[in-house]
Design an enzyme around this catalytic site. Structure first.
Site, PDB file in Angstrom:
ATOM      1  N   GLY A  19       0.839  -1.197   0.000  1.00 37.15           N
ATOM      2  CA  GLY A  19       0.000   0.000   0.000  1.00 37.15           C
ATOM      3  C   GLY A  19       0.866   1.236   0.000  1.00 37.15           C
ATOM      4  CB  ILE A  48       4.609  -4.270   6.397  1.00 28.63           C
ATOM      5  CG1 ILE A  48       4.728  -5.790   6.583  1.00 28.63           C
ATOM      6  CG2 ILE A  48       5.831  -3.728   5.659  1.00 28.63           C
ATOM      7  CD1 ILE A  48       4.753  -6.561   5.288  1.00 28.63           C
ATOM      8  CB  ALA A  56       8.649  18.091   0.005  1.00 29.73           C
ATOM      9  CE  LYS A  84       9.178  21.847  -2.703  1.00 28.67           C
ATOM     10  NZ  LYS A  84       9.645  20.460  -2.817  1.00 28.67           N
ATOM     11  CG  LEU A 340      10.572   3.764  -1.420  1.00 30.20           C
ATOM     12  CD1 LEU A 340      10.535   3.577   0.094  1.00 30.20           C
ATOM     13  CD2 LEU A 340      11.621   4.786  -1.818  1.00 30.20           C
ATOM     14  CB  ILE A 353       5.343  11.816  -4.605  1.00 30.75           C
ATOM     15  CG1 ILE A 353       5.261  11.244  -3.167  1.00 30.75           C
ATOM     16  CG2 ILE A 353       3.959  11.940  -5.210  1.00 30.75           C
ATOM     17  CD1 ILE A 353       4.457  12.089  -2.205  1.00 30.75           C
ATOM     18  CD  GLU A 437      20.353  16.260 -24.002  1.00 37.08           C
ATOM     19  OE1 GLU A 437      20.333  15.229 -24.695  1.00 37.08           O
ATOM     20  OE2 GLU A 437      21.335  16.593 -23.310  1.00 37.08           O
TER      21      GLU A 437
END
Length: 507
Positions: A19, A48, A56, A84, A340, A353, A437
């Site tokens: 999740g 877990i 951020a 932000k 990750l 993110i 690029e």
């Protein structure tokens, strides 16, 4: 991988393993765009924990939220969010120095064929222009703690304020879970004990939970975090280690009491063997230390972190170990790694993110049928790899271009940098030229701000700048500063804007 099966049929069952932010972003997007065509199951265990340090973001997340039909004010209230405008870098070049990597254009807009920063370079070399931050609207507004969403204003910086968010990643995942489950996503609570592969081609057939339940699928999304439960432990996709370029391998995270004013920017402060982040939320401030275990101890990193908090800590520092790098294959057989599980880039430029979002967007573009065409999978991997590599170069720049004297920073300054980065720096050092690029993540504006902020200054400037005489150049630069300062003065305080539009219920 074998030949693609023409007319192999449509994918109907998607299984998301894990999740957290990655898992629920995937569930929310696929259920929004393809919910009627897919049976989506997400398997996670409350036993877990998730890393949850990605608080951020960068402006692209607004596109993701818009795709899901999310109301921004509601989203901010539900996640204890703040706005932000950029990232402030403190002491990175050397102690006592600071600069802002702000979202949006340098100077507001270019003048014909010549980018604005070229005129600034000429004036700066003559000793007349102040720091570049004075010519970037988000930096001007950010340091005054002001914020306003971009309004429909013609010929004004107020009409094009680029913003992102700070938010509680756990609350964001919870919010997305609500959206996904409302659109039919099935959540299964449990831990995975085994992954079953098909004998003929090694594709994942099912995952088996510790209690014996079997969850079958056709397409599997690995959102299991650093473990890479599917992509690595079951399919052995391989990992490319970038520690020699990005030597930090540990982090500690700790929340502390919120302090006012609520700054509309993330802060990154260089320390003796790494750096410290500060992320202001409505209900608390997120803090952490990213550091090299070869240059300092866990105890010393924790001491420095706790000694530099704005308010009282609300927990003990939570340690995290990582290896910066990426999977050699992000999509392998019938498994796509996200978050990750796909790789790790330290949160220096708030990209974690975004990589989830970008990979999901590409997955939708390359969404397979049951034949899993290897040509399309290879192209997906090539595109994601390009984004990782170019973002890696941007992070390496921060470390390599420094004038600090601690052993960690001297080692960073002495390292051999990637050829792609070396070329970009060499080109800039001549006449300040920067070229983006193939839609790489960081724009010319980002590269210009960080190169100059880190003390990489060109020897010259674009020859066409001299078509304006010195008086005209100085008048133009002064005019831009006046406009930016005047527009910033019209904006409300960041905290007042939040109170008026999206204040969260006190935690």
């Amino acid at each position: 991988m074998g030949e693609a099966q023409v007319g192999a049929g449509r994918i109907r069952k998607v299984v998301i393993v894990g999740g957290g932010t990655a898992g629920w972003m995937a569930a929310a997007m696929l259920s929004k765009l393809m919910g009627r065509a897919l049976d989506i199951t997400l398997v996670e265990s409350e036993l877990i924990g998730t890393v949850g340090v990605g608080e951020a973001t960068i402006p692209q997340i607004r596109l993701f939220n818009a795709t899901l039909g999310i109301d921004e004010n509601e989203f901010m209230r539900m996640t204890q969010g703040t706005f932000k405008l950029g990232i402030e870098f403190v002491d990175w070049l050397q102690p006592g120095h600071r600069y802002m990597h702000a979202f949006g254009a340098v100077g507001g807009r270019d003048l014909g064929a010549v980018p604005f920063h070229q005129y600034w370079l000429k004036s700066r070399q003559a000793g007349r222009a102040p720091a570049l931050d004075h010519y970037v609207f988000n930096a001007v507004a950010g340091w005054q703690n002001r914020f306003l969403r971009g309004a429909d204003v013609v010929n004004s910086p107020l009409g094009n304020v680029a913003h992102a968010f700070h938010f509680d990643a756990g609350l964001y995942a919870k919010y997305l879970r609500g959206l996904a489950e409302a659109r039919g996503v099935t959540r299964i609570e449990g831990t995975i004990g085994d992954v079953r592969l098909r004998g003929e081609d090694g594709f994942i057939e099912s995952v088996v939970l510790d209690d014996g339940r079997v969850v079958e699928g056709e397409l599997f999304l690995d959102c299991s975090g650093f473990r890479g439960l599917l992509i690595e432990q079951a399919l052995h996709a391989g990992y490319e280690d970038w520690t020699h370029w990005l030597p930090c391998d540990r982090a500690m995270a700790v929340p502390c009491e919120s302090v006012r004013p609520l700054t509309p920017y993330t802060r990154s402060t260089a320390r003796s063997a790494g750096w410290q982040w500060r992320i202001p939320l409505q209900h608390r401030t997120g803090n952490g230390m990213v550091y090299s275990s070869a240059h300092t101890s866990d105890e010393e990193a924790a001491r420095i972190l706790l000694a530099n908090l704005d308010g009282a800590p609300q927990a003990d520092p939570r340690p995290l170990r990582f290896t910066t790098g990426m999977r050699k294959r992000f999509w392998h057989r019938n498994c796509v790694a996200l978050g990750l599980a796909s790789g790790f880039m330290e949160p220096l430029e708030s990209t974690s993110i975004h990589f989830i979002q970008a990979s999901l967007s590409k997955l939708v573009s390359f969404f397979p049928d049951a034949g899993f065409d290897p040509v399309e999978i290879d192209e997906y991997n090539r595109q994601v790899q390009f984004e990782y590599i170019r973002s890696r170069d941007f992070l390496v720049l921060h470390y390599w271009a420094n004038r600090r004297e601690e052993p960690f920073w001297r080692d960073c300054r002495a390292m051999s940098i990637p050829d792609t980065l070396a070329h970009k720096i060499e080109l800039f050092q001549r006449h300040g030229r920067v070229f983006r690029e193939h839609e790489e993540l960081f724009t010319e504006s980002s590269w210009i701000q960080v190169l100059i902020g880190q003390g990489v200054l060109p020897a010259g400037y674009h020859p066409m700048v001299d078509l304006l005489d010195d008086n005209e150049t100085e008048a133009m630069l002064a005019g831009v500063r006046r406009v930016l300062e005047s527009c910033a003065a019209q904006m409300p305080a960041h905290e007042d804007f939040i109170a008026r539009h999206c204040a969260a219920v006190p935690a």
